[in-house]
Scaffold this active site. Structure first.
Site, PDB file in Angstrom:
ATOM      1  N   LYS A  34      34.994  -8.789   0.761  1.00  0.00           N
ATOM      2  CA  LYS A  34      34.357  -8.479  -0.519  1.00  0.00           C
ATOM      3  C   LYS A  34      33.653  -9.718  -1.081  1.00  0.00           C
ATOM      4  O   LYS A  34      33.771 -10.818  -0.539  1.00  0.00           O
ATOM      5  CB  LYS A  34      35.405  -7.964  -1.511  1.00  0.00           C
ATOM      6  CG  LYS A  34      36.503  -8.972  -1.833  1.00  0.00           C
ATOM      7  CD  LYS A  34      37.535  -8.377  -2.767  1.00  0.00           C
ATOM      8  CE  LYS A  34      38.622  -9.409  -3.085  1.00  0.00           C
ATOM      9  NZ  LYS A  34      39.598  -8.891  -4.057  1.00  0.00           N
ATOM     10  N   TYR A 253      23.126 -35.833 -18.780  1.00  0.00           N
ATOM     11  CA  TYR A 253      23.181 -35.176 -20.084  1.00  0.00           C
ATOM     12  C   TYR A 253      24.377 -35.665 -20.890  1.00  0.00           C
ATOM     13  O   TYR A 253      25.487 -35.802 -20.367  1.00  0.00           O
ATOM     14  CB  TYR A 253      23.282 -33.656 -19.913  1.00  0.00           C
ATOM     15  CG  TYR A 253      21.993 -33.003 -19.486  1.00  0.00           C
ATOM     16  CD1 TYR A 253      20.889 -33.000 -20.326  1.00  0.00           C
ATOM     17  CD2 TYR A 253      21.890 -32.369 -18.254  1.00  0.00           C
ATOM     18  CE1 TYR A 253      19.700 -32.391 -19.943  1.00  0.00           C
ATOM     19  CE2 TYR A 253      20.708 -31.753 -17.859  1.00  0.00           C
ATOM     20  CZ  TYR A 253      19.622 -31.771 -18.713  1.00  0.00           C
ATOM     21  OH  TYR A 253      18.447 -31.167 -18.333  1.00  0.00           O
TER      22      TYR A 253
END
Length: 356
Positions: A34, A253
């Protein structure tokens, strides 16, 4: 190539499947593929794991993709179906359903399909996510056996909530509950990757390995290599810039990391837009030319910055590895306060996968 790519090691996948067989020699294997094969590529992974006895997926689209790719073994839809259209599509692709609640059972009794389907019944033994309460499982099985849309009731399954926890009190309780459910003539399935490794008495007729097939450990402080698994995915990129900075210069940042001395840093083409964890902290290891260097500053969408003080000869174009055989994804996950499942599954679609 100066941009990230994920190299998928086919031989490692096959090795890990064989490792499951060694650990659970009397059980059949339902390989869990999955979430796009845990981020490795659904059909790509299934093509390699053809020796598995069945595949398990979460979504109907995944199951139909396996059929369209030519896979004819049982494909088990773990979440089952929720409406008439899904049921008809499942029948058209000869899928095996998991039935875990009465709404699904009602649908199977109400809708007529030309090709009845085999089903597994799921019991809730303590995780309280999906499954019939133990006291009504026998009733559900009886109704399914009388249902024209059901070809056969294959087996009874449940899911373990904490087999991967170091202080696991719940698994023995769940197993006791599971074994107490009357289901004569049905096959049984309980074991996920963690239980395959440490609970041999939970193997029953079918095991359902997921993460371990991809070479990672489900345990918080372990690695796949420690239990004989091989890493399947290598997430790699290259250095795209080198900077020589002064003491006090800040990086990235928020200016959260400040150079303690004159130093060289490298910028690699990899960021959270590729699936690298944004919350990886400064100090998270990354390999440059095969040697570990620390991440410094915040992870950007497309780039990370690396401390190259131990790699003075590093240059633009040099290889960078975020995780792989020599840098376990489990270690990166610990630095990012997450789990290897998430890191593997969140590698984004813009990162090309290449099977080797």
């Amino acid at each position: 190539m100066n941009f990230p790519q994920a190299i998928i090691d086919a031989s490692a996948l096959r090795h890990n499947l064989q490792r499951v067989r060694e650990l659970a020699p009397r059980s059949q294997i339902m390989a869990v593929v999955k979430a796009d094969g845990y981020g490795h590529g659904l059909t790509r992974v299934a093509d390699v794991l053809v020796a598995a006895d069945a595949f398990a997926v979460a979504r109907l689209e995944e199951a139909t993709a396996l059929r369209q790719a030519g896979h004819r073994c049982p494909v088990v839809l773990l979440g089952g179906i929720s409406d008439k259209e899904q049921l008809q599509l499942a029948a058209a692709h000869r899928l095996t359903l998991v039935v875990h609640e009465f709404a699904q059972l009602d649908l199977l009794e109400r809708v007529r399909i030309t090709s009845p389907l085999p089903v597994w019944v799921k019991a809730d033994t303590g995780m309280h996510r999906l499954g019939f309460p133990p006291q009504v499982v026998a009733k559900a099985i009886a109704r399914l056996r009388c249902c024209p849309a059901v070809a056969s009731v294959v087996g009874l399954m449940s899911h373990l909530a904490s087999a991967d926890e170091s202080e696991d009190f719940l698994t023995p309780i769940q197993l006791q509950t599971f074994e107490g459910i009357a289901a004569p003539g049905l096959l049984r399935s309980m074991a996920n990757s963690a239980a395959v490794m440490v609970y041999p008495y939970a193997h029953f007729d079918w095991v359902r390995p997921g993460l371990m097939l991809y070479g990672a450990s489900p345990f918080a402080h372990g690695t796949g290599a420690a239990v004989g698994l091989k890493s399947v995915m290598t997430l790699q990129t290259r250095l795209i810039a080198i900077h020589h900075l002064r003491p006090g210069d800040s990086i990235g940042y928020g200016a959260t990391w400040v150079c303690p001395e004159a130093m060289t840093v490298g910028v690699a083409a990899l960021g959270y837009g590729d699936g690298y964890p944004r919350h990886a902290v400064s100090g998270t290891p990354v390999l440059v030319n095969g040697r570990p260097v620390p991440l410094v500053g915040r992870v950007s969408m497309d780039m990370i910055t690396l401390d190259l003080r131990t790699q003075p000869k590093a240059k633009v174009g040099d290889p960078v590895i975020a995780w792989g055989p020599n840098l376990p994804v489990e270690e990166v996950a610990r630095h990012a306060t997450t789990i290897p499942y998430e890191l593997l599954c969140q590698v984004t679609g813009r990162v090309p996968r290449t099977m080797e």
